[in-house]
Design a protein around this motif. Structure first.
Motif, PDB file in Angstrom:
ATOM      1  N   VAL A 153      41.008 -14.921  -6.286  1.00 44.68           N
ATOM      2  CA  VAL A 153      39.788 -14.657  -7.042  1.00 44.68           C
ATOM      3  C   VAL A 153      40.030 -13.479  -7.975  1.00 44.68           C
ATOM      4  O   VAL A 153      40.508 -12.419  -7.555  1.00 44.68           O
ATOM      5  CB  VAL A 153      38.599 -14.341  -6.104  1.00 44.68           C
ATOM      6  CG1 VAL A 153      37.367 -13.938  -6.902  1.00 44.68           C
ATOM      7  CG2 VAL A 153      38.287 -15.535  -5.219  1.00 44.68           C
ATOM      8  N   LEU A 154      39.689 -13.672  -9.240  1.00 40.08           N
ATOM      9  CA  LEU A 154      39.733 -12.618 -10.249  1.00 40.08           C
ATOM     10  C   LEU A 154      38.305 -12.140 -10.450  1.00 40.08           C
ATOM     11  O   LEU A 154      37.407 -12.955 -10.667  1.00 40.08           O
ATOM     12  CB  LEU A 154      40.293 -13.175 -11.560  1.00 40.08           C
ATOM     13  CG  LEU A 154      40.276 -12.248 -12.769  1.00 40.08           C
ATOM     14  CD1 LEU A 154      41.209 -11.053 -12.539  1.00 40.08           C
ATOM     15  CD2 LEU A 154      40.672 -13.024 -14.022  1.00 40.08           C
ATOM     16  N   SER A 155      38.067 -10.839 -10.343  1.00 50.23           N
ATOM     17  CA  SER A 155      36.715 -10.320 -10.560  1.00 50.23           C
ATOM     18  C   SER A 155      36.750  -9.154 -11.535  1.00 50.23           C
ATOM     19  O   SER A 155      37.777  -8.502 -11.725  1.00 50.23           O
ATOM     20  CB  SER A 155      36.056  -9.912  -9.243  1.00 50.23           C
ATOM     21  OG  SER A 155      36.790  -8.882  -8.622  1.00 50.23           O
ATOM     22  N   HIS A 156      35.610  -8.913 -12.159  1.00 52.44           N
ATOM     23  CA  HIS A 156      35.493  -7.853 -13.163  1.00 52.44           C
ATOM     24  C   HIS A 156      34.097  -7.261 -13.053  1.00 52.44           C
ATOM     25  O   HIS A 156      33.106  -7.991 -13.016  1.00 52.44           O
ATOM     26  CB  HIS A 156      35.719  -8.428 -14.561  1.00 52.44           C
ATOM     27  CG  HIS A 156      35.447  -7.455 -15.655  1.00 52.44           C
ATOM     28  ND1 HIS A 156      36.297  -6.418 -15.951  1.00 52.44           N
ATOM     29  CD2 HIS A 156      34.415  -7.345 -16.509  1.00 52.44           C
ATOM     30  CE1 HIS A 156      35.800  -5.714 -16.951  1.00 52.44           C
ATOM     31  NE2 HIS A 156      34.655  -6.265 -17.309  1.00 52.44           N
ATOM     32  N   GLY A 157      34.036  -5.941 -12.992  1.00 53.35           N
ATOM     33  CA  GLY A 157      32.743  -5.280 -12.899  1.00 53.35           C
ATOM     34  C   GLY A 157      32.743  -3.960 -13.628  1.00 53.35           C
ATOM     35  O   GLY A 157      33.782  -3.465 -14.071  1.00 53.35           O
ATOM     36  N   LYS A 158      31.557  -3.385 -13.750  1.00 51.89           N
ATOM     37  CA  LYS A 158      31.435  -2.091 -14.415  1.00 51.89           C
ATOM     38  C   LYS A 158      30.236  -1.341 -13.883  1.00 51.89           C
ATOM     39  O   LYS A 158      29.321  -1.931 -13.298  1.00 51.89           O
ATOM     40  CB  LYS A 158      31.345  -2.267 -15.921  1.00 51.89           C
ATOM     41  CG  LYS A 158      30.236  -3.180 -16.384  1.00 51.89           C
ATOM     42  CD  LYS A 158      30.415  -3.480 -17.838  1.00 51.89           C
ATOM     43  CE  LYS A 158      29.449  -4.565 -18.277  1.00 51.89           C
ATOM     44  NZ  LYS A 158      29.568  -4.834 -19.686  1.00 51.89           N
ATOM     45  N   ARG A 159      30.295  -0.017 -14.048  1.00 50.42           N
ATOM     46  CA  ARG A 159      29.184   0.823 -13.629  1.00 50.42           C
ATOM     47  C   ARG A 159      29.051   1.989 -14.583  1.00 50.42           C
ATOM     48  O   ARG A 159      30.028   2.444 -15.189  1.00 50.42           O
ATOM     49  CB  ARG A 159      29.362   1.303 -12.199  1.00 50.42           C
ATOM     50  CG  ARG A 159      30.469   2.303 -12.011  1.00 50.42           C
ATOM     51  CD  ARG A 159      30.491   2.814 -10.568  1.00 50.42           C
ATOM     52  NE  ARG A 159      31.571   3.724 -10.349  1.00 50.42           N
ATOM     53  CZ  ARG A 159      31.480   5.051 -10.440  1.00 50.42           C
ATOM     54  NH1 ARG A 159      30.338   5.613 -10.757  1.00 50.42           N
ATOM     55  NH2 ARG A 159      32.525   5.807 -10.208  1.00 50.42           N
TER      56      ARG A 159
END
Length: 142
Positions: free
Chosen positions: A54-60
């Motif tokens: 699984v490839l995931s991408h997030g930001k905060r």
């Protein structure tokens, strides 16, 4: 199944900056819906299910300072070791990639970047590049 209460708690923690979206546990990385959402269901954390992971991408938001922390993570669930680069792009812009590194089955690797502006609500996409293919997540946004 996602609960509204846990999603609300996670959303509050992300908004407060107390949760970093990097290197989650392997079990957390293993869920990715067909519409590109992780178990949290939050729009600022998106994913793509690959054959062997699984490839995931997030930001905060980096509140109270100005800036955004973006993180791209790959959990490899099977197959032979492979050399990859992780990256991200804002809007339709150029992809910023990490240096190449090897990942084996059962490993989770993340790379993070910090922007000098608040880009939390702008679309950003995570990338995984091998010598033969490039994969990407759906756009993360607020």
């Amino acid at each position: 199944m996602r609960s509204k209460k846990s999603a609300a708690v996670l959303a509050g923690a992300l908004a407060a900056g107390s949760i970093l979206v990097s290197a989650p546990a392997a079990s957390a990385n293993s869920y990715c819906s067909s519409s590109g959402y992780t178990e949290s269901g939050l729009p600022n954390l998106r994913c793509t299910k690959l054959t062997n992971g699984v490839l995931s991408h997030g930001k905060r938001d980096l509140y109270p300072t100005v800036g955004t922390r973006v993180t791209t993570t790959y959990y490899k669930s099977g197959g032979a070791a492979v050399t990859i680069r992780l990256g991200w792009a804002l809007g339709g812009g150029n992809v910023s990639y990490s240096t190449a590194f090897s990942v084996s089955s059962g490993q989770t690797h993340s790379r993070s970047w910090t922007t000098s502006a608040n880009n939390l609500c702008l679309n950003s996409t995570g990338f995984l590049s091998t010598s033969t293919n490039t994969y990407q997540t759906p756009a993360a946004h607020c």
